[in-house]
Design an enzyme around this catalytic site. Structure first.
Site, PDB file in Angstrom:
ATOM      1  N   ARG A 166       0.991  -1.049   0.002  1.00 24.57           N
ATOM      2  CA  ARG A 166      -0.034   0.106   0.002  1.00 24.57           C
ATOM      3  C   ARG A 166       0.865   1.294   0.063  1.00 24.57           C
ATOM      4  O   ARG A 166       0.543   2.159   0.660  1.00 24.57           O
ATOM      5  CB  ARG A 166      -0.938   0.075   1.144  1.00 24.57           C
ATOM      6  CG  ARG A 166      -1.867  -1.170   1.364  1.00 24.57           C
ATOM      7  CD  ARG A 166      -2.913  -1.290   0.131  1.00 24.57           C
ATOM      8  NE  ARG A 166      -3.774  -2.234   0.171  1.00 24.57           N
ATOM      9  CZ  ARG A 166      -3.685  -3.757  -0.035  1.00 24.57           C
ATOM     10  NH1 ARG A 166      -2.489  -3.761  -0.862  1.00 24.57           N
ATOM     11  NH2 ARG A 166      -4.302  -4.738   0.027  1.00 24.57           N
ATOM     12  N   SER A 240     -11.848  -0.846   2.579  1.00 21.13           N
ATOM     13  CA  SER A 240     -10.927  -1.054   3.753  1.00 21.13           C
ATOM     14  C   SER A 240     -10.389   0.251   4.286  1.00 21.13           C
ATOM     15  O   SER A 240      -9.595   0.929   3.547  1.00 21.13           O
ATOM     16  CB  SER A 240      -9.917  -1.967   3.462  1.00 21.13           C
ATOM     17  OG  SER A 240     -10.333  -3.450   2.919  1.00 21.13           O
ATOM     18  N   GLU A 336      -6.138   3.654   5.581  1.00 25.30           N
ATOM     19  CA  GLU A 336      -5.615   3.785   4.249  1.00 25.30           C
ATOM     20  C   GLU A 336      -5.873   5.083   3.555  1.00 25.30           C
ATOM     21  O   GLU A 336      -5.312   5.543   2.813  1.00 25.30           O
ATOM     22  CB  GLU A 336      -6.330   2.532   3.457  1.00 25.30           C
ATOM     23  CG  GLU A 336      -5.716   1.259   3.693  1.00 25.30           C
ATOM     24  CD  GLU A 336      -6.048   0.281   2.662  1.00 25.30           C
ATOM     25  OE1 GLU A 336      -6.335   0.556   1.682  1.00 25.30           O
ATOM     26  OE2 GLU A 336      -6.012  -0.922   3.103  1.00 25.30           O
TER      27      GLU A 336
END
Length: 340
Positions: A166, A240, A336
């Site tokens: 990520r 998410s 995130e």
């Protein structure tokens, strides 16, 4: 070309969380002329600015005091066509899932496990989006981006993107300094589906599919995501909300001893990736409601806007989840989405 900007524009329709916020200015960049005009705009270059794609990875907690530029560049071009592989240049404004399905229709394989991820192609290298055992960075060979301060066009090769979990160079050294205009992918001409991820193999077994095609895998991923994740059109969310934390093997061993059911995965030498959803769920937070924000009752990784939630409510809930996980497991989980 004169830059066409709208003023005091509601941002909720342009984000998947749908929380109330306004942009002082909003600009739609749909072609090269609009991009050039944007780069020549002093308010954008020197004032507060935000480059926005599909709005699926951002949470506004307040009005934005500057210029929001929506990147809507379109086009898919074959750059190099070989018997075994194909390289395609995809404009940043293309919808990610539409591109994945289009690639499958053309017989270009390798991205099927990333089906139904919301957002645009231009955002994919920034976050190095990933799901079900695949990351976009595995297939990205080049990212084209223009430097806002100088107008210089940069071509980042795969190594230059510095992809991680990520993560990428676009979230670090080049953060807020570039507009990504296109992403180049190298895809396979011959199918080699990845079906080892548990959810996918179970879904294929349930459908009675013994020898799955890449399209079968894509369809299975779509069914899995639709069953687990709420539709942003009905329940605002950014997918998410938390990254899976990466810890040392010693920390993982300690946690496994105390919590034998903990879900984890190897993550390179001496490192282990923990399932953040498991941590949140087993901390008793799944389904928790705070005001109009909530932890989703089917997927603990997802925070949702139940209707009328403010960005501040969602952020307060996120901080509560982080603190609870920290207190229970002595593990940090990071959001995130970009939080503004």
């Amino acid at each position: 070309m004169t830059l066409l900007a709208q003023h005091d524009v509601a941002l909720a329709p342009f984000t998947t969380f749908g929380v109330p916020a306004q942009a002082r200015r909003l600009v739609h960049v749909s072609d090269e002329a609009a991009l050039a005009a944007l780069l020549d705009d002093d308010a954008f270059r020197h004032g507060p600015r935000l480059v926005l794609g599909g709005g699926s990875n951002v949470l506004f907690t307040r009005d934005f005091p500057g210029t929001v530029a929506r990147i809507e560049l379109k086009g898919i071009t074959v750059i190099d066509d070989q018997p075994d592989t194909v390289q395609v240049r995809v404009a940043a404004g293309e919808i990610w899932h539409d591109f994945v399905r289009s690639a499958l229709a053309h017989g270009w394989f390798g991205l099927e496990n990333l089906s139904l991820i919301p957002g645009t192609v231009g955002a994919s290298p920034v976050q190095n989006i990933g799901a079900y055992g695949t990351e976009a960075g595995e297939r990205i060979v080049q990212v084209d981006a223009v430097e806002i301060a100088t107008g210089t066009l940069h071509h980042f090769d795969h190594a230059g993107c510095r992809f991680g979990y990520r993560d990428s160079v676009f979230k670090r050294e080049w953060k807020d300094r570039l507009i990504i205009t296109a992403v180049h992918f190298r895809l396979d001409r011959h199918a080699s589906p990845r079906t080892g991820y548990g959810d996918i193999s179970r879904e294929l077994d349930a459908a009675g599919i013994v020898t799955p095609t890449p399209l079968d895998v894509s369809d299975a991923v779509c069914r899995i995501r639709a069953a687990k994740l709420p539709d942003p059109a009905r329940l605002g969310n950014a997918g998410s909300f938390f990254k899976n934390p990466v810890v040392t093997q010693a920390t993982a061993d300690r946690l496994h001893a105390a919590h034998p059911g903990l879900v984890s995965y190897p993550h390179g030498a001496g490192l282990v990736k923990l399932a953040a959803g498991w941590l949140i769920d087993h901390a008793g937070l799944k389904g928790l409601v705070r005001g109009q924000a909530a932890v989703h009752d089917r997927q603990a990784l997802v925070l949702v806007n139940r209707g009328g939630a403010s960005g501040e409510e969602v952020l307060a809930l996120a901080r509560h989840v982080q603190q609870t996980v920290r207190d229970r497991y002595d593990v940090e989980i990071e959001p995130e989405p970009i939080i503004l």
